[in-house]
Motif scaffolding. Structure first.
Motif, short mmCIF file in Angstrom:
data_model
loop_
_atom_site.label_atom_id
_atom_site.label_comp_id
_atom_site.label_asym_id
_atom_site.label_seq_id
_atom_site.Cartn_x
_atom_site.Cartn_y
_atom_site.Cartn_z
N GLN A 198 -4.97 -6.54 -13.91
CA GLN A 198 -5.54 -5.79 -13.07
C GLN A 198 -5.77 -4.40 -13.39
O GLN A 198 -6.86 -3.59 -13.24
N GLY A 242 -10.62 -8.30 -2.61
CA GLY A 242 -9.56 -7.67 -2.27
C GLY A 242 -9.00 -6.75 -3.68
O GLY A 242 -8.03 -6.26 -3.47
N LEU A 243 -9.40 -7.16 -4.69
CA LEU A 243 -8.91 -6.77 -6.17
C LEU A 243 -10.12 -6.30 -7.08
O LEU A 243 -10.20 -6.53 -8.29
N ASP A 276 -5.85 -1.35 -6.91
CA ASP A 276 -5.37 -2.44 -6.14
C ASP A 276 -4.34 -3.44 -6.60
O ASP A 276 -3.94 -4.35 -6.10
N TRP A 290 -1.28 -2.73 -6.66
CA TRP A 290 -0.01 -2.64 -5.75
C TRP A 290 -0.03 -4.02 -4.86
O TRP A 290 0.93 -4.42 -4.76
N LYS A 291 -1.27 -4.59 -4.42
CA LYS A 291 -1.23 -5.62 -3.83
C LYS A 291 -0.88 -6.78 -4.55
O LYS A 291 0.04 -7.63 -3.95
N ALA A 306 3.09 -6.36 -4.54
CA ALA A 306 3.77 -6.44 -3.24
C ALA A 306 3.59 -8.06 -2.88
O ALA A 306 4.70 -8.45 -2.43
N GLY A 307 2.83 -8.72 -3.47
CA GLY A 307 2.66 -10.22 -3.24
C GLY A 307 3.76 -10.76 -4.00
O GLY A 307 4.23 -11.70 -3.27
#
Length: 57
Positions: free
Chosen positions: A16, A25-26, A31, A33-34, A37-38
């Motif tokens: 990414q 969302g990406l 992004d 970091w999402k 975190a996931g």
């Protein structure tokens, strides 16, 4: 199992950062970091599940 999850999400987050995946969302590089975190949340959930089903002594 948790190591596999973290390696997978780390690899996808690295991809990414290099080239955005374009998934909902990406769309942007920041992004990533999402994904991190996931991966962390999924690892915590897997550890909790494993602890719940440990046989007691």
């Amino acid at each position: 199992m948790t190591k596999i999850i973290m390696v997978f999400f780390a690899a996808v987050a690295a991809i990414q950062l290099i080239k955005p995946l374009g998934w909902p969302g990406l769309k942007r590089r920041k992004d990533a970091w999402k994904l991190a975190a996931g991966g962390f949340l999924l690892t915590v959930f897997a550890v909790i599940l494993a602890a719940m089903f440990q046989p007691t002594a």
